[in-house]
Design an enzyme around this catalytic site. Structure first.
Site, PDB file in Angstrom:
ATOM      1  N   LYS A 125     -52.046 -18.709   8.186  1.00  0.00           N
ATOM      2  CA  LYS A 125     -52.625 -18.777   6.854  1.00  0.00           C
ATOM      3  C   LYS A 125     -53.358 -20.100   6.693  1.00  0.00           C
ATOM      4  O   LYS A 125     -53.047 -21.083   7.369  1.00  0.00           O
ATOM      5  CB  LYS A 125     -51.555 -18.638   5.774  1.00  0.00           C
ATOM      6  CG  LYS A 125     -50.866 -17.275   5.774  1.00  0.00           C
ATOM      7  CD  LYS A 125     -49.706 -17.240   4.830  1.00  0.00           C
ATOM      8  CE  LYS A 125     -49.066 -15.849   4.783  1.00  0.00           C
ATOM      9  NZ  LYS A 125     -48.773 -15.251   6.074  1.00  0.00           N
ATOM     10  N   TYR A 175     -53.590 -13.249  -1.822  1.00  0.00           N
ATOM     11  CA  TYR A 175     -53.835 -12.034  -1.042  1.00  0.00           C
ATOM     12  C   TYR A 175     -55.220 -11.468  -1.373  1.00  0.00           C
ATOM     13  O   TYR A 175     -55.640 -11.496  -2.534  1.00  0.00           O
ATOM     14  CB  TYR A 175     -52.790 -10.963  -1.364  1.00  0.00           C
ATOM     15  CG  TYR A 175     -51.366 -11.356  -1.087  1.00  0.00           C
ATOM     16  CD1 TYR A 175     -50.719 -10.943   0.071  1.00  0.00           C
ATOM     17  CD2 TYR A 175     -50.654 -12.133  -1.990  1.00  0.00           C
ATOM     18  CE1 TYR A 175     -49.399 -11.285   0.325  1.00  0.00           C
ATOM     19  CE2 TYR A 175     -49.334 -12.487  -1.751  1.00  0.00           C
ATOM     20  CZ  TYR A 175     -48.707 -12.059  -0.593  1.00  0.00           C
ATOM     21  OH  TYR A 175     -47.408 -12.407  -0.355  1.00  0.00           O
ATOM     22  N   HIS A 189     -51.590  -8.971   4.183  1.00  0.00           N
ATOM     23  CA  HIS A 189     -50.908 -10.249   4.320  1.00  0.00           C
ATOM     24  C   HIS A 189     -51.689 -11.303   3.537  1.00  0.00           C
ATOM     25  O   HIS A 189     -52.893 -11.159   3.288  1.00  0.00           O
ATOM     26  CB  HIS A 189     -50.810 -10.669   5.789  1.00  0.00           C
ATOM     27  CG  HIS A 189     -49.837  -9.844   6.579  1.00  0.00           C
ATOM     28  ND1 HIS A 189     -48.475  -9.956   6.432  1.00  0.00           N
ATOM     29  CD2 HIS A 189     -50.038  -8.885   7.524  1.00  0.00           C
ATOM     30  CE1 HIS A 189     -47.872  -9.116   7.257  1.00  0.00           C
ATOM     31  NE2 HIS A 189     -48.800  -8.446   7.918  1.00  0.00           N
TER      32      HIS A 189
END
Length: 283
Positions: free
Chosen positions: A260, A221, A229
């Site tokens: 991601k 993070y 997020h």
């Protein structure tokens, strides 16, 4: 000094003050795994203890901010200690009684204030019922009973449930540098690789948490996970170790599907860590 209690490889922090210091001062997140006293049959919101990753506990030990301990086997109380325990129980029970009396006084005052606030509505309701029953005012006043004093049920009182002992029990220190039944991670190649990656990313200012739910070793993070997020899914890949192509493709596609970036982390023999980021891109 922060005390981290270990049991069969699990690192637990029971003190709320220590858990807060770990997050605010050292940027380590951990996971709350304890049930709430008022709602024990749910897992949406959990409380203490705080379970740390092995890498988080080791990092705190390396920084000199914490020690790893374990509880010793129960022993009979020493001479004079039993009397001390009895007195502590009496003090606790006296505190509960004082808290109950205080809560009853406050609840009674709140009830009286509410009755005064609703006096006009109560009078209107009583008059309406008298008209419906065709009763006279005198008959109602004769049958009226005096108000009984308010009594707070004891099972409704609020009780503080401490999560840490006022006086810690007997503990002994655990050596995190050598493997043992309580701390089997020491010397494990997988743990050593994960720890080097964890410390490198933590040293760059990132927050990290466990990444099992996304198929990786860590979630990375840019700030506190309560506000951000995760940007990366870190996957530890020791240099020279084979990485099957299907597993690599699956990890990259999973990272892309959850927005991601997959981060391949390879610790080297010279103490450095090589990072390779992968994103799935359609044709």
């Amino acid at each position: 000094m922060i005390q981290i209690h270990v049991l069969e490889g699990a690192a637990l922090v029971w003190s709320a003050e220590d858990a807060r210091e770990i997050r605010e001062r050292f940027r380590l997140v951990g996971t709350l795994v304890g049930a709430l006293a008022r709602k024990p049959r749910q897992n949406a919101r959990l409380g203490l203890p705080l379970q740390l990753l092995p890498e988080e506990a080791r990092l705190l030990a390396e920084l000199g901010a914490a020690i790893l301990v374990k509880g010793t086997e129960s022993q009979p109380p020493a001479e004079g200690e039993e009397l001390t325990q009895v007195s502590e129980v009496q003090v606790y029970q006296q505190g509960l009684e004082e808290s109950y009396q205080e809560q009853q006084r406050l609840a009674g005052a709140a009830r009286a204030a509410l009755l005064v606030q609703l006096a006009d509505r109560i009078a209107e309701g009583q008059a309406r019922r008298r008209r419906q029953r065709r009763e006279t005012l005198d008959a109602v006043e004769d049958s009226r009973l005096p108000d009984s004093p308010f009594v707070l049920p004891r099972d409704s009182m609020m009780v503080q449930l401490p999560t840490a002992r006022c006086r810690p029990g007997r503990v002994e220190r655990v050596d995190w540098t050598s493997p043992s039944p309580d701390w089997p991670h020491a010397g494990c190649p997988a743990h050593e690789a994960r720890h080097r990656v964890f410390r490198e990313l933590w040293g760059r200012g990132y927050y990290l948490s466990g990444g099992n739910k996304f198929g990786g070793d860590f979630l990375v993070y840019p700030g506190d996970p309560l506000r951000f997020h995760a940007h990366y899914i870190a996957l530890c890949c020791p240099q020279g170790a084979p990485l099957p192509l299907p597993a690599l493709v699956a990890a990259a596609r999973l990272g892309t599907s959850v927005k991601k970036t997959l981060l391949l982390c390879s610790p080297g023999t010279d103490g450095t860590v090589a990072f390779t980021s992968l994103q799935w891109s359609g044709l």
